[in-house]
Design an enzyme around this catalytic site. Structure first.
Site, PDB file in Angstrom:
ATOM      1  N   ARG B   6      57.426  11.933  25.301  1.00  0.00           N
ATOM      2  CA  ARG B   6      56.487  12.120  24.457  1.00  0.00           C
ATOM      3  C   ARG B   6      55.528  10.416  24.871  1.00  0.00           C
ATOM      4  NH1 ARG B   6      58.524   8.655  19.081  1.00  0.00           N
ATOM      5  NH2 ARG B   6      60.551   8.417  20.046  1.00  0.00           N
ATOM      6  N   GLU B  54      46.983  18.900   9.760  1.00  0.00           N
ATOM      7  CA  GLU B  54      46.880  20.009  11.062  1.00  0.00           C
ATOM      8  C   GLU B  54      46.127  20.720  11.012  1.00  0.00           C
ATOM      9  OE1 GLU B  54      49.852  19.160   8.812  1.00  0.00           O
ATOM     10  OE2 GLU B  54      50.772  16.903  10.086  1.00  0.00           O
ATOM     11  N   PHE B  79      55.042  20.709  13.308  1.00  0.00           N
ATOM     12  CA  PHE B  79      54.153  20.904  12.427  1.00  0.00           C
ATOM     13  C   PHE B  79      52.380  21.657  12.717  1.00  0.00           C
ATOM     14  CE2 PHE B  79      55.801  17.207  11.666  1.00  0.00           C
ATOM     15  CZ  PHE B  79      56.887  17.210  10.301  1.00  0.00           C
ATOM     16  N   ASP B 112      66.962  13.073  12.246  1.00  0.00           N
ATOM     17  CA  ASP B 112      66.211  13.597  10.596  1.00  0.00           C
ATOM     18  C   ASP B 112      66.188  14.570  10.576  1.00  0.00           C
ATOM     19  OD1 ASP B 112      64.255  11.753  10.506  1.00  0.00           O
ATOM     20  OD2 ASP B 112      62.799  11.882  11.712  1.00  0.00           O
ATOM     21  N   GLN B 116      62.045  18.699  11.048  1.00  0.00           N
ATOM     22  CA  GLN B 116      61.148  17.990  12.075  1.00  0.00           C
ATOM     23  C   GLN B 116      61.053  18.314  13.311  1.00  0.00           C
ATOM     24  OE1 GLN B 116      59.354  15.142  10.567  1.00  0.00           O
ATOM     25  NE2 GLN B 116      60.460  16.561   8.765  1.00  0.00           N
ATOM     26  N   ARG B 162      60.904  13.672  21.615  1.00  0.00           N
ATOM     27  CA  ARG B 162      61.584  12.742  21.783  1.00  0.00           C
ATOM     28  C   ARG B 162      62.684  11.441  21.884  1.00  0.00           C
ATOM     29  NH1 ARG B 162      65.005  10.234  18.122  1.00  0.00           N
ATOM     30  NH2 ARG B 162      64.487   8.243  17.075  1.00  0.00           N
TER      31      ARG B 162
END
Lengths: 291, 308
Positions: B6, B54, B79, B112, B116, B162
């Site tokens: 990312r 979104e 998402f 998380d 997520q 991530r």
């Protein structure tokens, strides 16, 4: 200008993208109603109620309000129109044919295999369609994107989005409403075809929208309440929308199935095709209606 | 340890902003996480913050694309695909030139927990006929893939991590869209992997080589269109075990099985995540779900021992 368009004008049709007189529009609206019902009858499926309720709105857009060129669907300077209530598209197809975008004989191919006139609008098969719709609640978001893109474009254009009243129940519509206000999209005009009836029954019973105007106003929109069958009122409302720096919404009060007595104000004709006798009766009513 | 994919994406996007004036970025309140903040600061007029909405973001991206802009719309992978109806209709069916970017893919995000974690995104994105699907295995590949997507025309999905990733490639690495990358040869087994677990496959192959097994490792950065030719060549030589930080339904494993479905004698084991995710460190989760080098080697032995 294409030969076919010239021929269409000689045949008494109107040129899209210019301002027709109110009398011309009234006459055109009768023909759009007839065309839409004939198409749905020929396809033996479709949505007459919501096609008839938006006739004056669609006619006003194509033949009075919007910059539009028949024969040139990708003209960069065109105004953008998204029919978010995709099931009402037969009226748009009829308007495009009357404008000379394609031959009226193609209208009878609605919903048939291989036809550009899909049951719900498809921009790949029919380039005059700005965005595919039919999954309700999405068209205003796409319209926001079109209106934002205009700011990067060398051409000036406005963006119009026709919403069904039932689809305003979708949360995504209000996400787009918020975004339109945030970005002060003064060149975006939404029209709610507020015919008060959706597939399962009356909007007020299924999930009431009231007070709809106050909702839009509280979200920062310029709100115009208008009789959605009054062509002069629509013309004036579109003109007022152009003068405002906020995004505007025309809450167009309409009648589901407008112009055909047995289709008016009922959910029974939301998604049912007329048979031969019903079509004849409907056409006779539409043609004999006084201006 | 190198950068997260990312982070590499965010840096590449910033650079692309200077050369591609129609590139815009859309965000749903995660710019810091998905790493579009640098682009936002450099090009505020080309950055659209749409809030935690979104579905609208994806529709707006479609509209921008339909009028000639080149949007990157980013959020967590879960998402993004949570708004599949908008992707299907406003992006896919319109053939809108939208790049959807899903970060925080897989159980590798760690603490998380499941809510997520993108564990179904490859399955859904692959299902749309015109959607291309790319998942880089390290930072350099993520930069090159982002650069590729800046000029690509059509709906595309970019899947990112991530967590930081070990570097696999040099700076002069060339990203070849649609081509698998043979990182290591070996005739006894081919580990075909995608994303952050590719490095773990190299470690596993090394461990297995100590036991006399010759194990190939292939990086599939383009899941769609997948490199059929390479896979069919591999299948003719050895059994294949796919490895991915994604659910075992619909991801790389499915793509490989689909590719080899008419190939006589092809043997494939699909290795990935078989449950919902949970909290824990990324390292602990990879150990628990068999996606670290030890777990991958163990799966490989089990697969080869069950050779029938």
């Amino acid at each position: 200008m294409s030969t076919s368009l010239t021929a269409h004008r000689r045949a008494g049709n109107l040129a899209a993208g210019t301002m027709a007189s109110i009398d011309e529009l009234k006459s055109l609206c009768r023909e759009l109603r007839v065309d839409a019902l004939k198409m749905i009858h020929a396809a033996a499926s479709g949505h007459p109620g919501g096609s008839l309720s938006s006739v004056e709105i669609v006619a006003s857009l194509y033949f009075s309000e919007m910059k539009f060129r028949a024969g040139e669907p990708a003209w960069p300077g065109r105004d953008r129109f998204v029919i978010s209530k995709g099931h009402g598209v037969p009226t748009v197809y009829a308007a495009l044919a009357r404008a000379g975008c394609f031959d009226r004989s193609e209208l009878s191919s609605l919903r048939r295999l291989g036809s550009p006139l899909q049951g719900h609008p498809d921009r790949i098969r029919l380039p005059y369609i700005e965005a595919a719709t039919g999954s309700l609640g999405q068209g205003l978001s796409v319209s926001v994107g079109l209106a934002l893109a205009e700011r990067f474009d060398s051409e000036d254009y406005r963006t119009y989005c026709l919403l069904g009243d039932g689809e305003v129940q979708a949360g995504q519509v209000w996400e787009a409403v918020m975004a339109s206000a945030k970005y002060r999209l003064g060149k975006l005009t939404a029209i709610v075809d507020y015919n008060k009836v959706q597939l399962d029954g009356f909007v007020a019973a299924i999930m009431d929208l009231q007070p709809l105007g106050e909702k839009f106003a509280s979200f920062g929109w310029h709100v115009l309440e208008v009789d959605g069958h009054d062509l002069e009122a629509l013309r004036s409302a579109f003109a007022q929308a152009r003068e405002d720096e906020r995004p505007s919404v025309l809450i167009a009060h309409t009648v589901k199935g407008k112009g055909v007595s047995f289709m008016e104000d009922t959910y029974a004709w939301h998604g049912k095709a007329p048979n031969e006798q019903e079509l004849e009766r409907a056409i006779s009513e539409i043609r004999s209606a006084a201006d | 340890m190198g950068k997260a994919s990312r982070a590499a994406f965010g840096e590449a996007l910033l650079r692309i902003g200077a050369t591609h004036e129609r590139v815009v970025a859309l965000d749903a309140d995660l710019a810091s996480s998905v790493q579009t903040r640098k682009f936002a600061e450099a090009y505020p007029e080309r950055f659209f913050q749409l809030g935690i909405a979104e579905g609208n973001m994806i529709g707006v991206a479609a509209g921008l694309a339909l009028s000639g802009m080149v949007p990157f719309a980013a959020s967590f992978a879960c998402f993004i695909i949570g708004r599949f109806e908008q992707i299907r209709m406003s992006v896919g069916y319109n053939n809108a030139n939208v790049r959807l970017v899903g970060t925080h893919s897989g159980i590798g995000i760690g603490e998380d927990g499941y809510s997520q974690m993108g564990l179904e995104d490859l399955a859904l994105m692959r299902s749309l006929p015109n959607m291309v699907v790319i998942q880089p295995a390290d930072a350099v590949e993520a930069e090159k893939a982002t650069e590729f997507l800046a000029d690509y025309v059509g709906p595309a999905y970019l899947r990112l991590t991530r967590q930081s990733l070990e570097d696999l490639n040099d700076d002069d690495y060339e990203f070849e869209f649609g081509k698998g990358v043979m990182l290591r040869e070996g005739a006894d087994l081919a580990l075909v992997a995608t994303g952050g677990v590719v490095h773990n496959c190299l470690l596993a192959a090394e461990a297995l080589s100590q036991e006399g097994l010759r194990v190939a490792v292939v990086n599939i950065h383009t899941l769609k269109p997948i490199d059929d030719e390479l896979l069919r060549g591999l299948a003719a030589e050895s059994p294949i075990m796919t490895v991915e930080d994604h659910g075992v339904v619909g991801g790389l494993g499915s793509a490989v099985v689909e590719s080899l479905s008419e190939i006589k004698g092809a043997r494939v084991r699909v290795h990935g995540v078989r449950s919902y995710g949970e909290s824990g460190s990324g390292k602990e989760l990879y150990a628990k779900h068999g996606l670290d080098a030890v777990g991958i080697a163990s799966q490989a032995r089990d697969f080869l021992n069950n050779d029938s």
